[in-house]
Scaffold this active site. Structure first.
Site, PDB file in Angstrom:
ATOM      1  N   ASN A  86      -2.648   3.548   2.500  1.00  0.00           N
ATOM      2  CA  ASN A  86      -2.116   3.890   3.815  1.00  0.00           C
ATOM      3  C   ASN A  86      -3.183   4.599   4.654  1.00  0.00           C
ATOM      4  O   ASN A  86      -4.022   5.316   4.121  1.00  0.00           O
ATOM      5  CB  ASN A  86      -0.877   4.788   3.687  1.00  0.00           C
ATOM      6  CG  ASN A  86       0.226   4.113   2.882  1.00  0.00           C
ATOM      7  OD1 ASN A  86       0.256   2.881   2.775  1.00  0.00           O
ATOM      8  ND2 ASN A  86       1.102   4.907   2.285  1.00  0.00           N
ATOM      9  N   HIS A 103      -8.336   2.429   2.577  1.00  0.00           N
ATOM     10  CA  HIS A 103      -8.382   1.582   3.781  1.00  0.00           C
ATOM     11  C   HIS A 103      -8.672   2.387   5.040  1.00  0.00           C
ATOM     12  O   HIS A 103      -8.418   1.920   6.146  1.00  0.00           O
ATOM     13  CB  HIS A 103      -7.057   0.811   3.942  1.00  0.00           C
ATOM     14  CG  HIS A 103      -6.827  -0.164   2.827  1.00  0.00           C
ATOM     15  ND1 HIS A 103      -5.594  -0.701   2.556  1.00  0.00           N
ATOM     16  CD2 HIS A 103      -7.665  -0.678   1.880  1.00  0.00           C
ATOM     17  CE1 HIS A 103      -5.692  -1.518   1.510  1.00  0.00           C
ATOM     18  NE2 HIS A 103      -6.942  -1.520   1.080  1.00  0.00           N
ATOM     19  N   CYS A 114     -23.648   3.793  17.225  1.00  0.00           N
ATOM     20  CA  CYS A 114     -24.431   4.802  16.475  1.00  0.00           C
ATOM     21  C   CYS A 114     -23.808   5.132  15.124  1.00  0.00           C
ATOM     22  O   CYS A 114     -24.314   5.988  14.398  1.00  0.00           O
ATOM     23  CB  CYS A 114     -24.600   6.070  17.320  1.00  0.00           C
ATOM     24  SG  CYS A 114     -23.084   7.024  17.528  1.00  0.00           S
ATOM     25  N   CYS A 135     -22.802   8.730  21.939  1.00  0.00           N
ATOM     26  CA  CYS A 135     -23.744   7.802  22.595  1.00  0.00           C
ATOM     27  C   CYS A 135     -23.093   6.942  23.672  1.00  0.00           C
ATOM     28  O   CYS A 135     -23.734   6.090  24.288  1.00  0.00           O
ATOM     29  CB  CYS A 135     -24.370   6.880  21.531  1.00  0.00           C
ATOM     30  SG  CYS A 135     -23.249   5.561  20.991  1.00  0.00           S
ATOM     31  N   GLY A 172       5.482   1.941  -3.771  1.00  0.00           N
ATOM     32  CA  GLY A 172       5.599   1.377  -2.420  1.00  0.00           C
ATOM     33  C   GLY A 172       4.498   0.446  -1.998  1.00  0.00           C
ATOM     34  O   GLY A 172       4.079   0.464  -0.838  1.00  0.00           O
ATOM     35  N   THR A 173       4.000  -0.372  -2.955  1.00  0.00           N
ATOM     36  CA  THR A 173       3.020  -1.381  -2.549  1.00  0.00           C
ATOM     37  C   THR A 173       3.430  -2.742  -3.078  1.00  0.00           C
ATOM     38  O   THR A 173       3.927  -2.869  -4.196  1.00  0.00           O
ATOM     39  CB  THR A 173       1.596  -1.031  -3.030  1.00  0.00           C
ATOM     40  OG1 THR A 173       0.696  -2.061  -2.587  1.00  0.00           O
ATOM     41  CG2 THR A 173       1.509  -0.910  -4.546  1.00  0.00           C
ATOM     42  N   SER A 174       3.193  -3.775  -2.241  1.00  0.00           N
ATOM     43  CA  SER A 174       3.546  -5.148  -2.657  1.00  0.00           C
ATOM     44  C   SER A 174       2.495  -5.688  -3.620  1.00  0.00           C
ATOM     45  O   SER A 174       2.635  -6.778  -4.164  1.00  0.00           O
ATOM     46  CB  SER A 174       3.623  -6.055  -1.421  1.00  0.00           C
ATOM     47  OG  SER A 174       2.354  -6.051  -0.757  1.00  0.00           O
ATOM     48  N   ASN A 198       9.632   0.776  -6.657  1.00  0.00           N
ATOM     49  CA  ASN A 198       9.679  -0.155  -5.540  1.00  0.00           C
ATOM     50  C   ASN A 198      11.051  -0.827  -5.560  1.00  0.00           C
ATOM     51  O   ASN A 198      11.478  -1.296  -6.610  1.00  0.00           O
ATOM     52  CB  ASN A 198       8.577  -1.219  -5.712  1.00  0.00           C
ATOM     53  CG  ASN A 198       8.361  -2.029  -4.434  1.00  0.00           C
ATOM     54  OD1 ASN A 198       9.314  -2.364  -3.734  1.00  0.00           O
ATOM     55  ND2 ASN A 198       7.110  -2.324  -4.118  1.00  0.00           N
ATOM     56  N   PRO A 199      11.736  -0.882  -4.372  1.00  0.00           N
ATOM     57  CA  PRO A 199      13.057  -1.540  -4.381  1.00  0.00           C
ATOM     58  C   PRO A 199      12.968  -3.020  -4.749  1.00  0.00           C
ATOM     59  O   PRO A 199      13.944  -3.620  -5.179  1.00  0.00           O
ATOM     60  CB  PRO A 199      13.540  -1.392  -2.927  1.00  0.00           C
ATOM     61  CG  PRO A 199      12.679  -0.373  -2.298  1.00  0.00           C
ATOM     62  CD  PRO A 199      11.398  -0.349  -3.062  1.00  0.00           C
TER      63      PRO A 199
HETATM   64  N1  APR Z   1      10.138   3.103  -1.225  1.00  0.00           N
HETATM   65  C1  APR Z   1       9.230   2.443  -1.978  1.00  0.00           C
HETATM   66  N2  APR Z   1       8.776   1.200  -1.685  1.00  0.00           N
HETATM   67  C2  APR Z   1       9.286   0.611  -0.588  1.00  0.00           C
HETATM   68  C3  APR Z   1      10.239   1.230   0.255  1.00  0.00           C
HETATM   69  C4  APR Z   1      10.675   2.524  -0.110  1.00  0.00           C
HETATM   70  N3  APR Z   1      11.585   3.196   0.620  1.00  0.00           N
HETATM   71  N4  APR Z   1      10.546   0.360   1.278  1.00  0.00           N
HETATM   72  C5  APR Z   1       9.790  -0.749   1.075  1.00  0.00           C
HETATM   73  N5  APR Z   1       9.048  -0.601  -0.041  1.00  0.00           N
HETATM   74  C6  APR Z   1       8.090  -1.533  -0.644  1.00  0.00           C
HETATM   75  C7  APR Z   1       8.319  -2.986  -0.325  1.00  0.00           C
HETATM   76  O1  APR Z   1       9.221  -3.547  -1.270  1.00  0.00           O
HETATM   77  C8  APR Z   1       6.908  -3.547  -0.490  1.00  0.00           C
HETATM   78  O2  APR Z   1       6.682  -3.966  -1.839  1.00  0.00           O
HETATM   79  O3  APR Z   1       6.841  -1.218  -0.082  1.00  0.00           O
HETATM   80  C9  APR Z   1       6.002  -2.356  -0.192  1.00  0.00           C
HETATM   81  C10 APR Z   1       5.237  -2.504   1.100  1.00  0.00           C
HETATM   82  O4  APR Z   1       4.369  -3.593   0.935  1.00  0.00           O
HETATM   83  P1  APR Z   1       3.370  -3.953   2.139  1.00  0.00           P
HETATM   84  O5  APR Z   1       4.111  -3.912   3.415  1.00  0.00           O
HETATM   85  O6  APR Z   1       2.631  -5.182   1.709  1.00  0.00           O
HETATM   86  O7  APR Z   1       2.369  -2.707   2.164  1.00  0.00           O
HETATM   87  P2  APR Z   1       1.121  -2.466   1.228  1.00  0.00           P
HETATM   88  O8  APR Z   1       1.369  -2.973  -0.155  1.00  0.00           O
HETATM   89  O9  APR Z   1       0.773  -1.025   1.385  1.00  0.00           O
HETATM   90  O10 APR Z   1      -0.015  -3.368   1.957  1.00  0.00           O
HETATM   91  C11 APR Z   1      -1.313  -3.241   1.444  1.00  0.00           C
HETATM   92  O11 APR Z   1      -2.135  -4.625   3.230  1.00  0.00           O
HETATM   93  O12 APR Z   1      -1.845  -5.074   5.445  1.00  0.00           O
HETATM   94  C12 APR Z   1      -2.709  -4.506   4.546  1.00  0.00           C
HETATM   95  O13 APR Z   1      -4.233  -2.742   4.820  1.00  0.00           O
HETATM   96  C13 APR Z   1      -2.865  -3.038   4.844  1.00  0.00           C
HETATM   97  O14 APR Z   1      -2.827  -1.158   3.322  1.00  0.00           O
HETATM   98  C14 APR Z   1      -2.166  -2.359   3.665  1.00  0.00           C
HETATM   99  C15 APR Z   1      -2.300  -3.392   2.562  1.00  0.00           C
END
Ligand code: APR
Length: 227
Positions: A86, A103, A114, A135, A172-174, A198-199
Site C-alpha cells: 500500500n 510500492h 534532478c 530545480c 488483504g492482498t489478492s 482475506n474474505p
Molecule cells: N480485509 C481483508 N482483505 C480484504 C478486505 C478486508 N476488509 N476487503 C477486501 N479484501 C481483499 C480482497 O479480497 C482482495 O484479495 O483485499 C484484496 C485486495 O486485492 P487488490 O485490490 O488486488 O490489492 P493488492 O493485492 O494490494 O494489489 C497489489 O496491485 O494495483 C497494484 O500496486 C497496486 O499495490 C497494489 C498491487
C-alpha cells in the site's frame, strides 16, 4: 518469535480506501494503462496528477483501521515487521514505525529531472503537474507504476525478512502482483507458519497453514492469541 506481515489494499478497505481488484476496485473505474504507468505520465502528466490528487484527498480523509492499529500495537510488544504494498501511509498513521513500502508512498513526490524526493502532503496539489522545489522540473508521485522496478533495498529487506519469519501473516492482498506476491511462498519454503486473512480465496490460500475467510480486523482479532 519473528512475525512478518505482508499487507495489501484489503487492510485499507476497512478505512474506506477502495481496493484495486475488488468489486468496488479502483481499476474497475479506470484503465490502469491510462493512469498508473510511465507512458501515461509522459503522455499527460496533468491527468495522472488529477487522479492522484483525488486519491490523496480520499486517503487524507480516511482513518487507520482497527487492523492497522492492532499491528501498530503488536509492533510495540513483539518482534514484528510490516511489508506493505500500500502507498497510503496508513500503517505509519496508526503508529507503526518499521514499515517497508514496496510500492512507494503516495505522499512523496520525485523530480523526474534532478531525482530529488520529498514529502508534499498538500491536498490538493495546485497548478498541476507540480514542479520540483529544487530545480523546477516535473514532479511525479513517488510510487511504483506498472512495469517499473521496485525499490531494490526495500525488496531485498522484504525477501530477507520473509525467509527468516517464524510466522508470516498475509492480510488483504489478492497476491497477483509480483514480486510482492512471491513473499508468502518464500516464507513458506523457509519454514514459516503462513496465516492468511482475506474474505476471498487467493493463490496463497492452498499453501497457508491457516486461511481465515474474514476481514482484516476480525481476522486479526481471531489469531491474536496465536501470535
Ligand atoms: N480485509 C481483508 N482483505 C480484504 C478486505 C478486508 N476488509 N476487503 C477486501 N479484501 C481483499 C480482497 O479480497 C482482495 O484479495 O483485499 C484484496 C485486495 O486485492 P487488490 O485490490 O488486488 O490489492 P493488492 O493485492 O494490494 O494489489 C497489489 O496491485 O494495483 C497494484 O500496486 C497496486 O499495490 C497494489 C498491487
Amino acid at each position: 518469535m519473528r512475525i512478518v506481515v505482508l499487507t495489501g489494499a484489503g487492510i485499507s478497505a476497512e478505512s474506506g480506501v477502495p481496493t484495486f481488484r475488488g468489486k468496488e476496485g479502483l481499476w474497475r473505474k479506470y484503465d490502469p494503462r491510462d493512469l498508473a504507468t510511465p507512458e501515461a505520465f509522459r503522455r499527460d502528466p496533468k491527468v495522472v496528477w488529477e487522479w492522484y490528487n483525488w486519491r490523496r484527498e480520499m486517503i487524507a480523509k480516511a482513518q487507520p483501521s482497527e487492523a492497522h492499529r492492532i499491528l501498530a500495537e503488536l509492533e510495540r510488544r513483539r518482534d514484528l515487521r510490516i511489508i506493505t504494498q500500500n502507498v497510503d501511509g496508513l500503517h505509519q498513521r496508526a503508529g507503526s514505525k518499521k514499515v517497508i513500502e514496496l510500492h512507494g508512498n503516495i505522499w512523496r513526490v520525485r523530480c523526474v529531472i534532478c531525482r530529488v524526493r520529498y514529502y508534499d502532503e498538500r491536498v490538493p496539489l495546485e497548478d498541476l503537474p507540480p514542479k520540483c522545489k529544487e530545480c523546477g522540473g516535473l514532479l511525479r508521485p513517488d510510487v511504483v507504476w506498472f512495469g517499473e522496478t521496485l525499490p531494490q533495498e526495500e525488496l531485498e529487506e522484504a525477501y530477507r525478512l520473509s525467509s527468516e519469519a517464524d510466522i508470516f501473516l498475509v492480510i488483504g492482498t489478492s497476491a497477483q502482483v509480483y514480486p510482492a506476491a512471491e513473499l508468502p511462498f518464500v516464507a513458506k519454503r523457509s519454514g514459516a507458519r503462513v496465516i492468511e486473512i482475506n474474505p476471498e480465496e487467493t493463490p496463497v490460500t492452498p499453501y497457508a497453514d491457516l486461511s481465515i475467510r474474514k476481514g482484516a480486523t476480525e481476522g486479526l482479532r481471531e489469531v491474536l492469541d496465536q501470535l
